[in-house]
Each structure stands twice: as C-alpha cells, then as structure tokens.
Design a protein around this motif. Structure first.
Motif, mmCIF file in Angstrom:
data_model
loop_
_atom_site.group_PDB
_atom_site.id
_atom_site.type_symbol
_atom_site.label_atom_id
_atom_site.label_comp_id
_atom_site.label_asym_id
_atom_site.label_seq_id
_atom_site.Cartn_x
_atom_site.Cartn_y
_atom_site.Cartn_z
ATOM 1 N N ALA A 65 -7.562 35.162 -33.022
ATOM 2 C CA ALA A 65 -7.554 33.861 -33.710
ATOM 3 C C ALA A 65 -6.967 32.755 -32.837
ATOM 4 O O ALA A 65 -6.957 31.581 -33.238
ATOM 5 C CB ALA A 65 -6.761 33.971 -35.009
ATOM 6 N N GLY A 66 -6.471 33.111 -31.668
ATOM 7 C CA GLY A 66 -5.920 32.121 -30.758
ATOM 8 C C GLY A 66 -4.472 31.749 -31.027
ATOM 9 O O GLY A 66 -3.942 30.821 -30.402
ATOM 10 N N LYS A 67 -3.805 32.478 -31.915
ATOM 11 C CA LYS A 67 -2.411 32.159 -32.238
ATOM 12 C C LYS A 67 -1.421 32.863 -31.304
ATOM 13 O O LYS A 67 -0.262 32.485 -31.231
ATOM 14 C CB LYS A 67 -2.111 32.522 -33.688
ATOM 15 C CG LYS A 67 -2.923 31.700 -34.694
ATOM 16 C CD LYS A 67 -2.570 32.052 -36.129
ATOM 17 C CE LYS A 67 -3.365 31.183 -37.094
ATOM 18 N NZ LYS A 67 -2.992 31.454 -38.506
ATOM 19 N N ILE A 68 -1.895 33.878 -30.606
ATOM 20 C CA ILE A 68 -1.094 34.611 -29.632
ATOM 21 C C ILE A 68 -1.933 34.786 -28.372
ATOM 22 O O ILE A 68 -3.132 35.075 -28.458
ATOM 23 C CB ILE A 68 -0.690 36.007 -30.161
ATOM 24 C CG1 ILE A 68 0.146 35.906 -31.439
ATOM 25 C CG2 ILE A 68 0.081 36.778 -29.098
ATOM 26 C CD1 ILE A 68 0.406 37.260 -32.099
ATOM 27 N N ARG A 69 -1.290 34.634 -27.199
ATOM 28 C CA ARG A 69 -1.984 34.876 -25.937
ATOM 29 C C ARG A 69 -1.813 36.324 -25.483
ATOM 30 O O ARG A 69 -2.766 36.987 -25.117
ATOM 31 C CB ARG A 69 -1.468 33.929 -24.855
ATOM 32 C CG ARG A 69 -1.680 32.450 -25.164
ATOM 33 C CD ARG A 69 -3.151 32.084 -25.249
ATOM 34 N NE ARG A 69 -3.342 30.638 -25.366
ATOM 35 C CZ ARG A 69 -3.701 30.012 -26.478
ATOM 36 N NH1 ARG A 69 -3.902 30.725 -27.599
ATOM 37 N NH2 ARG A 69 -3.866 28.707 -26.494
ATOM 38 N N TYR A 70 -0.563 36.807 -25.480
ATOM 39 C CA TYR A 70 -0.257 38.172 -25.077
ATOM 40 C C TYR A 70 0.776 38.758 -26.028
ATOM 41 O O TYR A 70 1.521 38.029 -26.683
ATOM 42 C CB TYR A 70 0.317 38.221 -23.645
ATOM 43 C CG TYR A 70 -0.582 37.675 -22.578
ATOM 44 C CD1 TYR A 70 -1.721 38.372 -22.177
ATOM 45 C CD2 TYR A 70 -0.287 36.470 -21.946
ATOM 46 C CE1 TYR A 70 -2.547 37.871 -21.174
ATOM 47 C CE2 TYR A 70 -1.108 35.957 -20.940
ATOM 48 C CZ TYR A 70 -2.243 36.662 -20.567
ATOM 49 O OH TYR A 70 -3.060 36.158 -19.579
ATOM 50 N N ILE A 71 0.825 40.099 -26.084
ATOM 51 C CA ILE A 71 1.827 40.758 -26.914
ATOM 52 C C ILE A 71 2.701 41.663 -26.052
ATOM 53 O O ILE A 71 2.285 42.157 -25.002
ATOM 54 C CB ILE A 71 1.193 41.572 -28.063
ATOM 55 C CG1 ILE A 71 0.278 42.680 -27.522
ATOM 56 C CG2 ILE A 71 0.433 40.655 -29.014
ATOM 57 C CD1 ILE A 71 -0.239 43.626 -28.611
ATOM 58 N N GLY A 72 3.941 41.852 -26.497
ATOM 59 C CA GLY A 72 4.880 42.700 -25.777
ATOM 60 C C GLY A 72 5.812 43.393 -26.748
ATOM 61 O O GLY A 72 5.696 43.239 -27.972
ATOM 62 N N ALA A 73 6.734 44.152 -26.202
ATOM 63 C CA ALA A 73 7.671 44.915 -27.032
ATOM 64 C C ALA A 73 9.056 44.861 -26.409
ATOM 65 O O ALA A 73 9.208 44.701 -25.197
ATOM 66 C CB ALA A 73 7.215 46.365 -27.170
#
Length: 337
Positions: free
Chosen positions: A150-158
């Motif tokens: 949806a374009g609300k996040i570019r990358y994810i991490g932990a």
C-alpha cells in the motif's frame, strides 16, 4: 559520514544513526532519566545529525508514550525526505486488549498511529520491537506486507529477536512470497558481545543488516564509570543499570579502552563506538545524546580507524566464554562468510 547498504536492499544508511529515546517524557519514568528533551533541544540534535551526514533516525511508538515520535515529526519538517525514518511497534500503547503485540489488528492500527505522530505518509523502516509468541508469524508478516504494497512502509525489520525467531520469520516470508525483514536491531557493545554467537553470523548469512543499539552499554563505556567508583551522578548509568554488565569484566574493558583512547588522543566513547563499527556484519550504530557536544563526540567515531593492536587488546579483554556447540566448531565470528 560513511554509508552502508541496508541488508540486501539497494538503500544506503549512515554508519552512525541517531536514536531518539531521549526525546520527550519529562516527569515520566524512565524517560525523565533517559533525557526528556523538549522540542527545541531535540531539534538541535536532529539538525546537527543531518548536517553531519546522518540519514538514519530511529524511534519507537513506546518512547515517552509516543511523544518521541511526535517531537521527531515536528522537528523534521521539510527535511523528512533526507531521512531514512525508522520506528517500531509491539509494546502496549493503550488499555485495550488489542493495543499490544503483533496481531493484524494492532499492526494496522499502530502503523496508522505512528504515521500520524510522525507527520508522514510512509515509514522507511518499520520494525517489530520483540517476538510475539501468541501471533502466528504469517499473520504479522501478512499485515506488514499489505502495508508495504500500500506504500505505507518501504522496508520491514525486527528488533530483539533470537536467531531462531528471526529465521522463523525469514522462512515464512520466503515460503509465502511476503516482504522479508531487511535488518535486525540488537544490543551489541564491548561489554555485551552475545550476538556474535548466533545473531551476527545468521544476519551475514541471510543478507540481513545489523543495527546496533546501546553501543556504549547504557553509558557504562562512556568514560564516566570505573572500578574506583568515579561515576557522574547525573549520568544515565548512575540512575539505570540497563543493559546489565558484568562489573569486574566491564571495569577491565574500561581500563583497556582508556589505554587505546590515550594512544589516539581521543575520548573513551569514541573508541568503544569505533570498535563496534569495525565489526564484521555491523551496518550502523545507533547513538543517543542529551547535548550537541555528546552527539558531536559520538559522530566522530565514524572517522576513527583502530589499529590491529587496538582491536586485539579490546577483543582479548572483552572475549566471552565459548559455549557449546561453538567450541566444537570453532569461533563463530571466524565462520562469517
């Protein structure tokens, strides 16, 4: 400032990042101990960091109950586009039964709340703050992947995961074609080298970037603490013994840091940070500060090159016992590809 790829992505982040745990929280423990900086003081630090080439700024929804995100959103202003903006979710943010954890319900709501507080339409690096044993990893990854699409996040991490937990998420993402964690945010310092056993080798093997929090061991390696009881009463470490440190081993490390610092005619914290930056697999080191002079000292660590002798001395005094099965396989750090 030097820059490093964020994991296996094409994005680059500064080797030193600005942490914002010191923003906000006046009068509210533990944030009043950590900094409780107002908007003006926070703005000075952000401006100094950006002008020095820092492009990664890290916060979390839980910091000062959301006030850190709010302050950061206001002070960034038009410079938002210059920043790889990172925040986190997991910790309870309200009294409702679903205002905590990593369910689809809370991931979706927590993201909207962070976007509002940060005054932005997207988060560059959205990180889970811990492991949720109650929520299937596929549910969390599915919600995060939807937000990426949806374009609300570019990358994810932990952040703060064990190696087996990170592999569980990475395996599920690969199996189902979902967005993959590109980074891990973990505690690492000369006084806390535990990630070298499994987390750091795992990250290098899997192409996951490593962002380091508390590289000065919560102020223990700031040069304000020694075995003779010389501790700045106003320092963070004098008021909060977190992260935990084996004191006798820690004092030996501080003594060694002083020797290396004198050799280079620099401060102790600069050497402690330079050691972490020199470790194989480390992408960026997150530093916090209460004052511009502290931040300036920390930023200078990016330009300090330790000699082989320096590193050998610091490695020797800070080495951990080798656990099984590592003693049957050799030093895990030596196995890094």
């Amino acid at each position: 400032m030097q820059y490093e790829r964020l994991g296996a992505t094409g994005a680059f982040v500064s080797r030193i990042a600005l942490g914002t745990m010191t923003f906000g929280g006046a009068g509210t423990p533990p944030w009043n101990v950590l900094g409780a900086l107002d908007e003006k003081a926070a703005g000075e630090l952000v401006g100094l960091a950006l002008d020095s080439g820092v492009n990664l700024i890290d916060t979390a929804d839980m910091y000062a109950g959301g006030e850190s995100e709010e302050i950061l959103g206001r002070v960034l202003g038009a410079r938002r586009r210059d920043v790889v903006l990172a925040t986190k979710l997991f910790v309870r943010m309200g009294h409702g039964p679903n205002e905590v954890g990593l369910s689809r319900l809370w991931v979706t709501q927590a993201l909207e709340d962070s976007l509002r507080r940060l005054r932005t339409d997207h988060i560059d690096l959205y990180q889970i703050h811990s492991f949720d044993p109650l929520t299937p990893v596929e549910e969390t990854l599915g919600a995060l992947d939807d937000a990426v699409r949806a374009g609300k996040i570019r990358y994810i991490g932990a952040s703060n995961l064990a190696a087996w937990q990170m592999m569980k998420y990475l395996g599920a993402a690969d199996l189902r074609g979902l967005s993959r964690f590109v980074s891990q945010q973990v505690y690492y310092s000369l006084a806390g080298r535990d990630i070298e056993r499994e987390l750091l080798p795992m990250a290098v093997d899997q192409g996951v970037g490593t962002l380091v929090w508390s590289p000065l061991a919560g102020g223990f390696l700031s040069g304000k603490v020694d075995r003779h009881g010389n501790t700045d009463a106003a320092s963070r470490r004098a008021q909060s013994a977190n992260p935990p440190v084996d004191l006798e081993r820690g004092y030996d490390i501080v003594d060694a840091l002083r020797v290396v610092a004198a050799r280079h005619d620099v401060g102790v914290p600069r050497v402690a940070l330079a050691w972490v930056l020199a470790r194989r697999g480390v992408t960026s080191v997150i530093v916090g500060a209460k004052r511009p002079d502290q931040l300036t000292e920390n930023l200078a660590a990016a330009d300090l090159v330790l000699t082989d002798q320096d590193i050998e001395e610091l490695d020797a005094v800070s080495a951990l016992p080798v656990p099984y099965p590592d003693w049957g396989q050799g030093d895990p750090a030596a196995r890094l590809p």
